[in-house]
Design an enzyme around this catalytic site. Structure first.
Site, PDB file in Angstrom:
ATOM      1  N   LYS A   1      12.399   6.190   1.990  1.00 18.19           N
ATOM      2  CA  LYS A   1      11.300   6.802   1.249  1.00 18.19           C
ATOM      3  C   LYS A   1      10.241   7.075   2.295  1.00 18.19           C
ATOM      4  O   LYS A   1       9.629   6.153   2.843  1.00 18.19           O
ATOM      5  CB  LYS A   1      10.773   5.858   0.171  1.00 18.19           C
ATOM      6  CG  LYS A   1       9.558   6.405  -0.534  1.00 18.19           C
ATOM      7  CD  LYS A   1       9.066   5.453  -1.582  1.00 18.19           C
ATOM      8  CE  LYS A   1       7.769   5.989  -2.162  1.00 18.19           C
ATOM      9  NZ  LYS A   1       7.133   5.020  -3.030  1.00 18.19           N
TER      10      LYS A   1
ATOM     11  N   TYR B   1      11.233   1.812   3.097  1.00 17.83           N
ATOM     12  CA  TYR B   1       9.995   2.440   2.631  1.00 17.83           C
ATOM     13  C   TYR B   1       9.029   2.459   3.824  1.00 17.83           C
ATOM     14  O   TYR B   1       8.487   1.422   4.210  1.00 17.83           O
ATOM     15  CB  TYR B   1       9.460   1.603   1.468  1.00 17.83           C
ATOM     16  CG  TYR B   1       8.243   2.109   0.758  1.00 17.83           C
ATOM     17  CD1 TYR B   1       7.667   3.342   1.034  1.00 17.83           C
ATOM     18  CD2 TYR B   1       7.662   1.340  -0.239  1.00 17.83           C
ATOM     19  CE1 TYR B   1       6.552   3.782   0.350  1.00 17.83           C
ATOM     20  CE2 TYR B   1       6.542   1.768  -0.926  1.00 17.83           C
ATOM     21  CZ  TYR B   1       5.998   2.976  -0.628  1.00 17.83           C
ATOM     22  OH  TYR B   1       4.889   3.397  -1.301  1.00 17.83           O
TER      23      TYR B   1
HETATM   24  O1  LIG Z   1       5.481   3.229  -6.191  1.00 18.35           O
HETATM   25  C1  LIG Z   1       5.717   3.672  -5.077  1.00 18.35           C
HETATM   26  O2  LIG Z   1       6.505   3.099  -4.334  1.00 18.35           O
HETATM   27  C2  LIG Z   1       5.004   4.866  -4.615  1.00 18.35           C
HETATM   28  N1  LIG Z   1       4.356   4.779  -3.526  1.00 18.35           N
HETATM   29  C3  LIG Z   1       3.536   5.772  -2.950  1.00 18.35           C
HETATM   30  C4  LIG Z   1       2.319   5.035  -2.509  1.00 18.35           C
HETATM   31  O3  LIG Z   1       2.453   3.862  -2.201  1.00 18.35           O
HETATM   32  O4  LIG Z   1       1.239   5.587  -2.438  1.00 18.35           O
HETATM   33  C5  LIG Z   1       3.281   6.900  -3.846  1.00 18.35           C
HETATM   34  C6  LIG Z   1       4.472   7.262  -4.642  1.00 18.35           C
HETATM   35  O5  LIG Z   1       4.139   8.210  -5.584  1.00 18.35           O
HETATM   36  C7  LIG Z   1       5.000   6.077  -5.368  1.00 18.35           C
END
Ligand SMILES: O=C(O)C1=N[C@H](C(=O)O)C[C@H](O)C1
Length: 307
Positions: A175, A147
């Site tokens: 992500k 992420y």
């Molecule tokens: O839950 C998540 O992981 C998400 N993160 C993003 C954020 O941190 O802003 C946005 C995403 O829609 C979901």
């Protein structure tokens, strides 16, 4: 380290529309009844996967017992729904040793993979982050989605480091919330086959999917899930105009849902829709302001005056 017992039969590649599910609370506790209702609802939706305990799921406020209970309740509710949907768990940390121990403890849990953010606050080097994710990949046999969200963690995992990590068999994708379209484009160009790039930028989802991302992890898709899926499917089928038409009806939603710290606006909307018993969030998150609540209600029920 012991041989991990969580070896999946096959490594499912994350693709398509994934929902980072909110965690419902009531009177300070995990609200099992609301969670079951949410799972039953989203099991009928055109989703390709669920993520528990991520940013939207307020994962940083959940202790280990709560995380395990969240996972177990979700697995039971999904089994009851008859829908087989992959479930990833958000598990992050800035202490590599603590993270690897936490990952090892998840070995018996019924999850399909993990979403792991870059170590936040301490701003390590690229090399430090590579070693952090390699240690995580050694601590679990499950697929890991990296992420990358510099605006939250304070550090950006560059493409060079990402591509090194993509060589690991169980680091299956990212992500991507790097907020730099050039960096994402370069990653899409250079990534090895099978390394998934999913956008996590709700407001930029149309652009990212148009550029070839394999899917999206969008908190906004708690609402109008079908329309988000339709937009993605049209774009993936090469129908850019159709995708743009779907997006025109959706583009205001991320703006509203992220107008104040997430997930309070999403929880307000789900509460007003009757899907959860309470919109409560855990500190330091706070409830939506009355002004945003009114704007959300107007978006959910256009033409109806506020209740
Ligand atoms: O839950 C998540 O992981 C998400 N993160 C993003 C954020 O941190 O802003 C946005 C995403 O829609 C979901």
């Amino acid at each position: 380290m012991d041989t991990p017992t969580d070896q999946p039969d096959e490594t499912p590649q994350p693709r398509g529309l994934w929902l980072p599910l909110i965690t419902p609370f009531r009177d300070g506790e995990l609200d099992a009844a609301s969670l079951r209702r949410l799972i039953a609802h989203y099991a009928r939706a055109p989703l390709d996967g669920l993520i528990l305990g991520a940013t939207t799921g307020e994962g940083l406020t959940l202790d280990e017992d709560e995380l395990e209970r969240l996972v177990m309740l979700t697995a039971d509710a999904l089994a009851a729904s008859g829908r087989k949907l992959p479930v990833y768990l958000g598990l992050s940390g800035s202490d590599t040793r603590k993270l690897t121990k936490a990952l090892q403890r998840t070995a018996p849990w019924p999850i399909d993979g993990l979403l792991i953010a870059c170590p936040y606050y301490t701003r390590p080097s690229q090399q430090g982050m590579v070693l952090h994710f390699e240690a995580a990949a050694d601590a679990t046999a499950r697929p890991i989605l990296i992420y990358n969200i510099p605006y939250r963690t304070g550090v950006n995992l560059h493409d060079e480091a990402m591509l090194r990590l993509a060589e690991r068999a169980n680091i299956v994708g990212v992500k991507d919330c790097c907020a730099d379209p050039a960096q994402t484009a370069e990653l899409l160009r250079l990534r090895p086959p099978g390394f998934a790039v999913l956008t996590g930028e709700d407001a930029l989802a149309f652009d990212a999917l148009s550029r070839g991302c394999d899917g999206a992890i969008l908190a906004s898709a708690h609402l109008e899930t079908e329309a988000f899926a339709a937009m993605m499917h049209r774009l993936q089928a090469g129908d850019r105009l159709g995708g743009a038409t779907e997006w025109q009806n959706l583009a205001d939603l991320p703006k509203l849902l992220f107008a104040e710290p997430s997930p309070a606006p999403i929880k307000h909307a789900l509460w007003r829709r009757g899907l959860i018993e309470s919109p409560e969030v855990r500190l330091p998150m706070t409830p939506v302001s009355p002004a945003l609540a009114a704007a959300l209600d107007a978006r959910l029920w256009p033409g109806r005056s506020a209740a």
